[in-house]
Design an enzyme around this catalytic site. Structure first.
Site, short mmCIF file in Angstrom:
data_model
loop_
_atom_site.label_atom_id
_atom_site.label_comp_id
_atom_site.label_asym_id
_atom_site.label_seq_id
_atom_site.Cartn_x
_atom_site.Cartn_y
_atom_site.Cartn_z
N ASP A 104 -4.10 -7.49 5.59
CA ASP A 104 -5.42 -6.90 5.41
C ASP A 104 -6.45 -8.00 5.13
OD1 ASP A 104 -7.43 -5.06 5.05
OD2 ASP A 104 -6.63 -4.18 3.22
N ASP B 265 -9.44 -9.79 7.89
CA ASP B 265 -10.90 -9.84 7.72
C ASP B 265 -11.38 -11.29 7.75
OD1 ASP B 265 -11.28 -7.12 7.51
OD2 ASP B 265 -12.55 -7.28 5.73
N TYR C 142 0.84 -1.20 0.00
CA TYR C 142 0.00 0.00 0.00
C TYR C 142 0.88 1.26 0.00
CZ TYR C 142 -3.86 -3.19 1.12
OH TYR C 142 -4.78 -4.21 1.10
N LYS D 22 4.59 -15.20 0.14
CA LYS D 22 4.22 -15.61 -1.22
C LYS D 22 5.49 -15.56 -2.05
CE LYS D 22 1.43 -17.01 -4.35
NZ LYS D 22 1.05 -18.43 -4.32
N ASP E 9 -1.93 -18.11 -0.05
CA ASP E 9 -3.10 -18.78 -0.64
C ASP E 9 -3.52 -19.99 0.19
OD1 ASP E 9 -0.61 -19.69 -1.50
OD2 ASP E 9 -1.18 -19.99 -3.59
#
Ligand code: NAD
Length: 353
Positions: free
Chosen positions: A245, A249, A138, A188, A221
């Site tokens: 992020d 959630d 970000y 990742k 993943d």
């Protein structure tokens, strides 16, 4: 002399303005019982303000908040104002300007809350997601070239600094030290071949300073699948801004209503105010009806008390939340009941001992 903590209140938009008063009332009840004081100063920074003035907060907004011990935020965002305006006009400047580089979210299955996962008991799911909150994917670095033509392109740079990785990872290890002594890293590094191998390298390096803590890492993943299939595997999970992020959630989602999930944006060095806010947004679909669940807001307040060092009071608020949810007598519609925001807020405040 009792300690007094100065709190800047930004209730924001929609249900933010309905749940924040319940949070304040519960924390006041805890303060009275545990012998400290809270002084609240309200700011009307919101999409409504944006509609009137063209700004979510005044230009010197950060300076105005600088002297507070923390910020207690409801939610910002409302139809009519693009979400990137409300986010970049208020939340992100606060998180970055105040070096709140840890976004902390507890994921805990509580009695009385139905998890969408089958056969999970309270106590089985109890972990934290630690999200890097200042850099990573970000970043503001990037741009567009040849806009509006067939050659148009967009680029956005990810930024991973040694300081940025190390400090959030250290926070995760320190947190695990007082818990089940296990840190999981979200990576990742198979697909993202520069920044993620670097993230892994820093994770291994910081881990060497904490030989008492077990570590593992998963590509993000499969990690999302493990959150659903094996949420009992985790203690503290650390991830970059984007991965954190998403995971932060997903975590609350596997333990039930978004209305109960809390979070903290933390500056661990306490050089700047930290900010505590529920995970949910302004919920325009139910705003104004007095039915929003105030528990995410109240629990975020408990995290704030813990940050102040008022640990006993923080535990008391958490216990009150657990008791009221387990009892099940007072429930908002998201939990399957028909109580209002104020009823549930009052029930939690009354249960604080
Ligand atoms: N940190 C923040 O301030 C924050 C976070 C997320 C979204 N937002 C903003 O909020 C606005 C709405 O976003 P959204 O609809 O994607 O997410 P949301 O969290 O506001 O709502 C998602 C769903 O969950 C329900 N819900 C949320 N909180 C609840 C509560 N306390 N009690 C009962 N039900 C609740 C809502 O009714 C809705 O159906 C957008 O403008 C978005 O940008 C702000």
């Amino acid at each position: 002399m009792a300690n007094t903590y100065r709190v800047a209140v930004v209730a924001g938009d929609g249900i933010g303005t309905e749940v924040v008063p319940e949070g304040i009332a519960a924390l006041e009840a805890a303060a009275r019982l545990y012998g400290f004081e809270l002084s609240w100063t309200e700011f009307d920074w919101s999409c409504e303000r944006y509609a009137k003035t063209g700004r979510m907060m005044p230009e010197d907004g950060l300076d105005r908040l600088r002297a507070f011990d923390s910020v207690y935020l409801g939610a910002v965002g409302y139809p009519g104002v693009p979400d990137h305006v409300s986010l970049w006009g208020l939340l992100i400047p606060l998180r970055r300007g105040f070096h709140q580089y840890v976004n902390l979210r507890p994921v805990r299955l509580l009695a009385g809350v139905a998890s969408p996962l089958r056969d999970r008991e309270p106590g089985e799911i109890d972990f934290y997601v630690v999200r890097e909150n200042n850099e990573g994917e970000y970043s503001e670095i990037g741009g567009r070239l040849y806009a509006g033509t067939e050659f148009e392109m967009a680029m956005q740079q990810s930024v991973f600094t040694r300081r940025g990785c190390d400090r959030v990872m250290r926070y995760a290890f320190e947190l695990a030290r007082n818990r089940k002594k296990h840190v999981t890293s979200a990576t990742k590094s198979n697909g993202i071949i520069h920044t993620m191998p670097y993230w892994d390298e820093r994770f291994a390096a910081i881990g060497r300073d904490y030989p008492d803590i077990r570590t593992d890492q998963y590509h993000v993943d499969i990690l999302t699948a493990h959150f659903v299939r094996h949420p009992d595997w985790f203690d503290v999970v650390v991830g970059s801004n984007l991965f954190g992020d998403i995971l932060s959630d997903l975590g609350p989602a596997v333990v039930g209503s978004i209305g109960i999930a809390p979070s903290g944006n933390i500056n661990p060095e306490r050089e700047y105010p930290s900010m505590f806010e529920p995970v949910h947004g302004s919920a325009p679909d139910i705003a104004g009806r007095g039915v929003a669940n105030p528990i995410g807001q109240i629990w975020s307040g408990a995290m704030m008390l813990e940050h102040f060092g008022e640990t006993a009071a923080a535990r008391a608020v958490e216990r009150a939340i657990s008791e009221v949810l387990a009892d099940g007598g007072v429930r908002t519609p998201d939990l399957g009941g028909n109580a209002g925001t104020k009823n549930l807020g009052a029930a939690v405040a009354a249960a604080i001992r």
